[in-house]
Design an enzyme around this catalytic site. Structure first.
Site, PDB file in Angstrom:
ATOM      1  N   ASP A   1       0.854  -1.169   0.000  1.00 29.18           N
ATOM      2  CA  ASP A   1       0.000   0.000   0.000  1.00 29.18           C
ATOM      3  C   ASP A   1       0.905   1.239   0.000  1.00 29.18           C
ATOM      4  OD1 ASP A   1      -2.339   1.706   0.534  1.00 29.18           O
ATOM      5  OD2 ASP A   1      -1.406   1.935   2.505  1.00 29.18           O
TER       6      ASP A   1
ATOM      7  N   ARG B   1      -7.474  13.176   6.109  1.00 29.80           N
ATOM      8  CA  ARG B   1      -7.264  11.767   5.810  1.00 29.80           C
ATOM      9  C   ARG B   1      -8.553  10.949   5.985  1.00 29.80           C
ATOM     10  NH1 ARG B   1      -4.885   7.628   3.100  1.00 29.80           N
ATOM     11  NH2 ARG B   1      -4.600   5.797   4.400  1.00 29.80           N
TER      12      ARG B   1
ATOM     13  N   SER C   1      -2.222   0.788  -5.006  1.00 33.49           N
ATOM     14  CA  SER C   1      -2.715   1.960  -4.283  1.00 33.49           C
ATOM     15  C   SER C   1      -4.032   2.479  -4.837  1.00 33.49           C
ATOM     16  CB  SER C   1      -1.660   3.071  -4.397  1.00 33.49           C
ATOM     17  OG  SER C   1      -2.156   4.307  -3.941  1.00 33.49           O
ATOM     18  N   ASN C   2      -4.793   3.114  -3.934  1.00 33.50           N
ATOM     19  CA  ASN C   2      -5.973   3.880  -4.340  1.00 33.50           C
ATOM     20  C   ASN C   2      -5.600   5.119  -5.161  1.00 33.50           C
ATOM     21  OD1 ASN C   2      -8.047   2.352  -3.226  1.00 33.50           O
ATOM     22  ND2 ASN C   2      -8.151   3.539  -1.316  1.00 33.50           N
TER      23      ASN C   2
END
Lengths: 228, 228
Positions: free
Chosen positions: B13, B44, B123-124
């Site tokens: 990640d 966040r 990853s996003n």
């Protein structure tokens, strides 16, 4: 936004909209002086987070809302460093089954009933916990439907969860008014196709997701302004 | 839990695991003295929340991670009552494109490279922001793959998002080690089928979702213990 006719029926979110999820802060504060608000807030945030994680990950990971509510409480207490005895856990879970109702709600539901407008709850809550909380709050006779996403094994804002309302009350979705105090829920319901009212009790900013609910109010009484 | 052989490859990640998403608190604190940590935390949380809401609601609501990151910043500033000038917004977004790397990461990636173990990011983040951040952090030459969920229009923990890793590195998923500092991500990846390591940098409690990652560590160095 286009002009829409008055809706045929009204669906209410339950937790946060009809029931005050932060009313558990009182009990939490008696158990943990000075930490009641923090525990109630984290508990709610975790509960919602867990619904989303299991829903996104697929129906095989579904767990009923009551289980998620308990797990969220246990996590939150641990995270905040609070020693949760079995008795304290029972007291808090019992408080969650007997949440306060916002003061204007009975009157609004009675007024809708007097006008012959069908009403219901459409909630993430599983049927058993919903039944207990609705009965305890004295709302049973004022609601035509108490609908749970439970059979779909998906939580809001998954479209399958909102579809439960259309399946029970008939479509099209735009003829149904969906009312929520949770901004994200009002937006998810707007995406789904309901006509929506966001009851923004706390004066929160609109979530920045590229969509706005059709209507915004500050108490449940604002529902009645949509039935002139 | 069954004994598993050492994995064939490692997927990391990015945000929170390789890059310190809270490193923006420094810039935020210069702009808003005393409020830097609160802004970094809410920013966040909102960013993650928005990924889940759009992902749950269907691919037509997908928005790239960079857009979501910006919207989450704007919402968070408004929620905290902070006046975010266009200049301040640019400074904070620029800080997000140049996040700090945790100090041990270079060494761990170099050690994996020396052993001939393929590595990647999953990853996003959308490809453009990932490219900028990876390059700025000097990690470009140390990673064989920089994979984004972007083409799937779904975010973690949707299985389609994790599948990107299998599509790039080959299956089965259990032969790939997925490493995340985000507890929910480590659990979602475990559900998906990866072998997982949760790098629990902050000593957080395990999320109570009925599943545990296969391994837990406290820094990225713990990856190396899985390649004896």
């Amino acid at each position: 936004m286009e002009k829409r006719p008055p809706p045929r029926a009204v669906l209410f979110d339950a937790y946060g909209t009809l029931f005050d999820v932060y009313s558990v802060a009182l009990e939490a504060g008696q158990l943990f002086p000075g930490r009641g608000d923090a525990l109630a807030q984290l508990w709610r945030d975790k509960q919602i987070e867990y619904t989303r994680l299991v829903s996104m990950s697929g129906p095989q990971h579904y767990r009923p809302f009551w289980e998620i509510t308990r797990e969220a409480l246990l996590f939150s207490a641990e995270k905040l460093g609070l020693m949760l005895s079995p008795e304290a856990e029972l007291r808090l879970l019992n408080a969650y089954r007997h949440l306060s109702v916002f003061p204007e709600n009975h009157g609004v539901l009675q007024a809708l009933k007097a006008r012959g407008i069908p009403t219901g709850i459409l909630s993430n809550g599983d049927p058993e916990m919903l039944a207990v909380t609705v009965k305890g709050a004295g709302l049973g006779g004022l609601l035509d439907h108490v609908l749970s996403v439970h059979p779909t094994r998906r939580y809001k804002t998954d479209p399958a969860a909102y579809q439960v309302g259309v399946d029970a009350l008939g479509g099209p979705a735009r003829e149904l008014l969906f009312v929520s105090s949770n901004g994200w829920d009002a937006i998810g319901a707007t995406w789904f196709g309901f006509t929506t009212l966001w009851v923004n009790r706390s004066g929160a900013p609109l979530e920045r997701l590229g969509t706005a609910p059709h209507h915004t109010g500050s108490t449940l009484r604002d529902v009645l302004t949509l039935f002139p």
